[in-house]
Scaffold this active site. Structure first.
Site, PDB file in Angstrom:
ATOM      1  N   GLU A 174       0.881  -1.226   0.074  1.00 16.30           N
ATOM      2  CA  GLU A 174      -0.063  -0.147  -0.049  1.00 16.30           C
ATOM      3  C   GLU A 174       0.776   1.207  -0.058  1.00 16.30           C
ATOM      4  O   GLU A 174       0.753   1.882   0.944  1.00 16.30           O
ATOM      5  CB  GLU A 174      -0.939   0.017   0.953  1.00 16.30           C
ATOM      6  N   GLU A 361      -5.063  -8.873   1.029  1.00 19.06           N
ATOM      7  CA  GLU A 361      -5.715  -8.718   2.157  1.00 19.06           C
ATOM      8  C   GLU A 361      -7.361  -8.706   2.231  1.00 19.06           C
ATOM      9  O   GLU A 361      -7.853  -7.888   1.214  1.00 19.06           O
ATOM     10  CB  GLU A 361      -5.247  -7.526   2.793  1.00 19.06           C
TER      11      GLU A 361
HETATM   12  C1  BGC Z   1      -2.751  -2.776   6.040  1.00 18.78           C
HETATM   13  C2  BGC Z   1      -2.799  -3.565   7.085  1.00 18.78           C
HETATM   14  C3  BGC Z   1      -3.904  -3.179   8.242  1.00 18.78           C
HETATM   15  C4  BGC Z   1      -5.152  -3.428   7.446  1.00 18.78           C
HETATM   16  C5  BGC Z   1      -6.686  -3.147   8.524  1.00 18.78           C
HETATM   17  C6  BGC Z   1      -4.229  -2.684   5.491  1.00 18.78           C
HETATM   18  O1  BGC Z   1      -4.416  -1.224   5.206  1.00 18.78           O
HETATM   19  O2  BGC Z   1      -1.925  -3.238   5.012  1.00 18.78           O
HETATM   20  O3  BGC Z   1      -1.743  -3.447   7.654  1.00 18.78           O
HETATM   21  O4  BGC Z   1      -3.937  -3.835   9.366  1.00 18.78           O
HETATM   22  O5  BGC Z   1      -5.448  -2.651   6.297  1.00 18.78           O
HETATM   23  O6  BGC Z   1      -6.492  -1.814   8.764  1.00 18.78           O
END
Ligand code: BGC
Length: 467
Positions: A174, A361
């Site tokens: 990111e 993610e």
């Molecule tokens: C990030 C993580 C974070 C997750 C939830 C993402 O933007 O890569 O490190 O914990 O979102 O906020």
């Protein structure tokens, strides 16, 4: 879609070789912040400075993963994931950012990788998930071109050390958040607040760092797949019509005031070799000043795009944003539950960039707790997981080459400025009780999903009930 080999028949919902993973990042779980020769990162410094983090919490100990690798990998094996995404804490390996190698730090990751391989879990390494060495920050951070070069060195050191053992890399996690939060509103480390032109310069150095790192990995790491973990706004069509999709796709990538948080500001240069044409006029002169040579450094062939997707908006064919009605489901962090984003996000990214997609993610924060029966029941997370995976399956069914899914997160962890209150894990971490790990119901639900290669998504009632 032509050339698509990974869908076999309608009764097999996910491709046979689909990657089922879970993700974490170094600062959020490791702890061991000053051990074995590691120097501080900007996050160590930021958290140690009062006023930045909820409750004054830090990642000094976090989940103590640094000392619990074998226990944590055993849980991953029990979960059944086929890949684990983790990140490298840069100053653990290069304490000064660009100086001598700290071999003890490198050994930590080497041991982790060995444990994973023994457990038949493919390591997926993110080179940078925000822990910039403080030493580099003091020399100008991402505004100093030395940092991008130093990042290339990190890629070279890591690629060489893990050659033959790690086959999937992500360069940056990111870059949008580093730019917007680290150098924009200062909510993340290093806590700088700068104007849009300075942020554009930061983004540009991140892009160069990415390009150099891809080249370094290609020359040192052996046969590897390389991508980047991008995030940004996803705009979904309210109605699934050709017109509405076109309008939503255009809105997903059009860079306006919110350009720092857009996929296209970063992925266009990385994949298409130029900055987005639809951009804020105030950045025109900056973009025009970028040399073709630098764009060529940035635009290196990638094997895939990884996207972190949690939520999305909806618009109609006329381009009007559809407000979420009162009572719309939201996570503990108040993010709207928007499963469609896992259908249209990958679909639009593929449409624009023509590269295979990983979801690197996806997950939801809950205020989980231990129930009187000693277990952690998290039906909201199970419902989220199921709805989002069904939406992802829709993308796959219409021919989007989605190669894998990494749930965020394997375990509860340090949620940046929010500290430890908001829990994203499939595994509960009992912070008050020696950091004991307790698999939540969602852990068992995900295990069932993985074991059936997504087949049990058709049978929602039973998910998570079988321990
Ligand atoms: C990030 C993580 C974070 C997750 C939830 C993402 O933007 O890569 O490190 O914990 O979102 O906020």
């Amino acid at each position: 879609m032509e050339g698509k080999t990974h869908m076999t028949s309608s009764c097999v919902p996910f491709p046979r070789d689909f990657v089922w993973g879970a993700a974490t990042s170094a600062y959020q779980i490791e702890g061991g912040w000053n051990e074995d020769g590691k120097d501080p990162s900007v996050w160590d410094h930021f958290c140690h400075t009062p006023g930045h983090i909820h409750n004054g919490e830090t990642g000094d100990i976090a989940c103590d993963h640094y000392h619990r690798v074998s226990e944590d990998v055993a849980l991953m094996k029990e979960l059944g994931i086929t890949s684990y995404r983790f990140s490298i804490n840069w100053p653990r390996i290069l304490p000064d950012g660009n100086g001598p190698i700290n071999h003890t730090g490198l050994d930590f990751y080497s041991r982790l990788i060995d444990h994973l391989l023994e457990a038949d879990i493919e390591p997926c390494v993110t080179l940078h998930h925000w822990e910039l060495p403080l030493a580099l920050h003091r020399r100008g951070g991402w505004l100093n071109p030395e940092t991008a070069k130093a990042f290339s060195r990190l890629a070279e050191v890591v690629g060489k050390a893990f050659r033959g053992r790690v086959r999937r890399y992500l360069t940056l996690n990111e870059p949008q958040c580093i730019t917007a939060l680290g150098y924009g509103n200062g909510v993340h480390a290093p806590g700088n607040r700068t104007d849009p032109l300075t942020q554009a310069a930061v983004a540009h150095q991140l892009l160069l760092g990415h390009g150099y790192a891809v080249q370094a990995l290609r020359s040192t790491a052996g046969t590897v797949e390389v991508g980047v973990a991008s995030t940004g706004s996803i705009v979904c069509p309210a109605e699934d019509t050709v017109e509405n999709r076109a309008v939503a796709c255009d809105a997903t990538f059009r860079c306006g005031e919110n350009w720092t948080f857009m996929h296209s500001w970063f992925l266009d240069p990385m994949v298409l070799g130029h900055y987005p044409e639809q951009r804020p006029p105030e950045l025109d002169a900056f973009v025009q000043s970028v040399s073709p040579d630098e764009l060529a450094q940035i635009c290196q062939p990638l094997d895939f795009i990884a996207a972190n997707i949690y939520s999305g908006d909806e618009i109609d064919a006329g381009g009007r944003l559809i407000p979420r009605p009162t009572g719309w489901p939201r996570t503990a962090l108040r993010w709207s539950v928007s499963p469609k984003s896992l259908h249209y996000g990958p679909a639009f990214l593929y449409r624009r960039y023509h590269l295979p997609i990983y979801v690197s993610e996806n997950g939801q924060s809950c205020n989980d707790r231990i129930f009187l029966d000693g277990q952690v029941h998290d039906p909201d997370r199970i419902d989220y997981l199921q709805r989002y995976l069904l939406a992802l399956r829709d993308a796959i069914r219409e021919g989007v080459p989605v190669m894998g899914y990494y749930h965020w997160s394997l375990m509860d962890n340090f949620e940046w400025q929010s500290g430890y209150d908001d829990r994203f894990g499939l595994i509960f971490v009992d912070y008050a009780n020696k950091l004991r790990r307790i698999p939540k119901d969602s852990f068992y639900a995900y295990r069932q999903i993985i074991a059936s290669n997504g087949g049990c998504l058709n049978d929602p009632g039973n998910l998570g009930s079988r321990r």
